[in-house]
Motif scaffolding. Structure first.
Motif: not given
Length: 504
Positions: A124-125, A127-129, A131-132, A392, A395-396, A399
């Motif tokens: 999941p992490r 996939d998050q990276a 997408a970023g 975005d 959000e970065q 985070d």
């Protein structure tokens, strides 16, 4: 995705030497045209298997082209300065300007792959990276950047054969790095997750090119020709006319009611109450900034508002509570030549504070959806796209532990007129009033609509807007300080809960 890069691509030396002079001349010509046009930057990402010729190829490109126009960046272990900021900060600050080329080793793909391969995080992490990375590259390309992504490949058999040959050769065994041996042990995982990354991030605006790395002649010519073709096509490409880009209209309120209409601009504070509350909130802020929990966070405060709404006065009252070493005030005006040569958010990324620090933006990245929108300094497609890019971006920051506080200081039209006239009449305030202020006043309704859209589209749970009733400066200054203090306290409370949960 790697099958075609494991079949033994090779060309003979004579063919290679016959092709290089013309290729080199054409690359140089394209490079100088790029520098002359200064229309876009070129970003080259180097990834793949160790020993597949990544370094040798980049060294050759520096020989074939003018190295003065190429910036080679290597991102190894993060420095203390980088660890204290959001992960993307280290890449943003190293972007090449328009007309130049930047070659990135150890880029965002290297970081996510190494982290997943070595079990630092799970799918999941990853996939998050992924997408970023996609969003960041899309933003660069939307701003005109040309991105090349190269994956240099060796099959597992080819990699082992290379390591054995070097290990058995006393003159060349030094060329084997610890990373080579490490990757020989994790090859299957690296390729597995590499395929996942390539599959999800190879897009029409930034496709991946997989290069078989066994034969240096094949490898070098292939990379050179891909670069040349991409550069030539981009240099011939006409600029897209902003009005030719389709962008859906936002629409307007049927009853013409605006979010700003909900504010009670008659809010006031008497002088005595103001002085007591101001001192209380300043002391509170001073204590919060010295709190040890601040080491886990940075603070960013954004000040926007009507002309003459009192942004400067509010900022001064915030700063008065702090040691000058704790904060930095960044005034935002029209972009410089250096800033125009970079993607829009670059000039804001470079000022993001380290943990424990506080940066005040006197006007901000919201200029794209306010003044640039209203004055026509950018296309509709640009400012429409900016809402998502800004969300975005924030959000970065969140985070990474950055507390983002955003203020719109609102006054009515009559109050603005009074303050404009006062500025013209008082000698030491005349510098505050300009022709632009009067001209902006003529577009009051357009700015009002833009503010409504801005708040509707960028006031989020992680970075909400605070609308400040600023007809009374005393009320506004106290509300600003109180809001910052609440944001800090809420962030500290959340981090305490996370720390306790992790401990338990």
């Amino acid at each position: 995705m790697f099958e075609s890069a494991e079949i033994g691509h090779a060309i003979d030396k004579d063919t290679y030497e016959a092709a290089v002079p013309a290729l080199r001349e054409a690359l140089l010509e394209a490079q100088f045209e790029l520098q002359q046009q200064k229309r876009f930057p070129v970003i080259i990402l180097i990834n793949g298997i160790e020993g597949a010729g990544k370094g040798e190829t980049v060294k050759l490109l520096n020989e074939w082209m003018d190295p003065r126009l190429i910036e080679v960046r290597t991102f190894d272990q993060q420095t203390d300065e980088e660890l204290a900021r959001p992960p993307a900060w280290r890449y943003w600050r190293m972007l090449p300007a328009k007309g130049r080329m930047g070659i990135f080793f150890g880029n965002w793909y290297s970081q996510m792959l190494q982290g997943r391969v070595h079990g630092l995080f799970k799918d999941p992490r990853l996939d998050q990276a992924i997408a970023g990375a996609e969003r960041m590259e899309k933003m660069f390309c939307d701003e005109g950047a040309l991105i090349f992504k190269f994956w240099f490949h060796l099959s597992k058999k080819q990699m082992k054969a290379r390591l054995k040959a070097l290990a058995d050769d006393p003159l060349h065994s030094w060329r084997i790095s610890p990373l080579d041996w490490q990757q020989s042990q994790t090859y299957d995982k690296f390729v597995k997750y590499g395929e996942r990354v390539l599959r999800r991030t190879s897009r029409d605006y930034a496709p991946w090119h997989v290069i078989e790395g066994v034969d240096p002649y094949y490898r070098s010519l292939t990379v050179g020709k891909i670069l040349l073709e991409g550069l030539q096509n981009a240099l011939k490409r006409p600029d897209v006319h902003p009005h030719d880009v389709s962008a859906q209209p936002l629409g307007s309120s049927v009853d013409q009611l605006n979010l700003l209409d909900s504010l009670n601009l008659t809010q006031r504070l008497e002088k005595k109450d103001y002085e007591e509350q101001l001192i209380t909130e300043q002391a509170r802020l001073s204590g919060l900034m010295r709190d040890k929990r601040m080491r886990r966070h940075a603070l960013v405060a954004v000040f926007e508002g009507n002309d003459a709404a009192g942004k400067g006065g509010s900022i001064r009252r915030v700063a008065a509570a702090l040691d000058p070493r704790q904060y930095n005030i960044v005034p935002i005006a029209a972009p410089t030549e250096e800033e125009r040569a970079q993607p829009y958010l670059w000039r804001f990324w470079r000022h993001i504070p380290a943990r424990g620090k506080f940066t005040v933006f006197d006007r901000s990245w919201y200029g794209r959806v306010l003044v640039e929108r209203v004055e026509g300094f950018c296309s509709t497609a640009d400012w429409m796209r900016a809402y998502g890019e800004i969300n975005d971006f924030e959000e970065q920051l969140a985070d990474a532990g950055v507390i983002v506080v955003k203020f719109w200081l609102a006054i009515d039209k009559d109050t603005q007129m009074e303050r404009f006239q006062e500025r013209e009449e008082i000698p030491f305030k005349r510098f505050k009033i300009t022709e632009d202020d009067w001209r902006n006043r003529d577009k009051w309704d357009a700015y009002r609509a833009a503010v409504g859209d801005m708040v509707d589209r960028t006031s989020t749970e992680i970075a909400p807007w605070t609308l400040v009733e600023a007809n009374d400066k005393r009320w506004a200054r106290v509300k600003v300080l109180r809001t910052i203090n609440r944001a800090l306290e809420e962030a500290f409370e959340k981090s305490d809960k996370r720390a306790k949960k992790h401990k338990d």
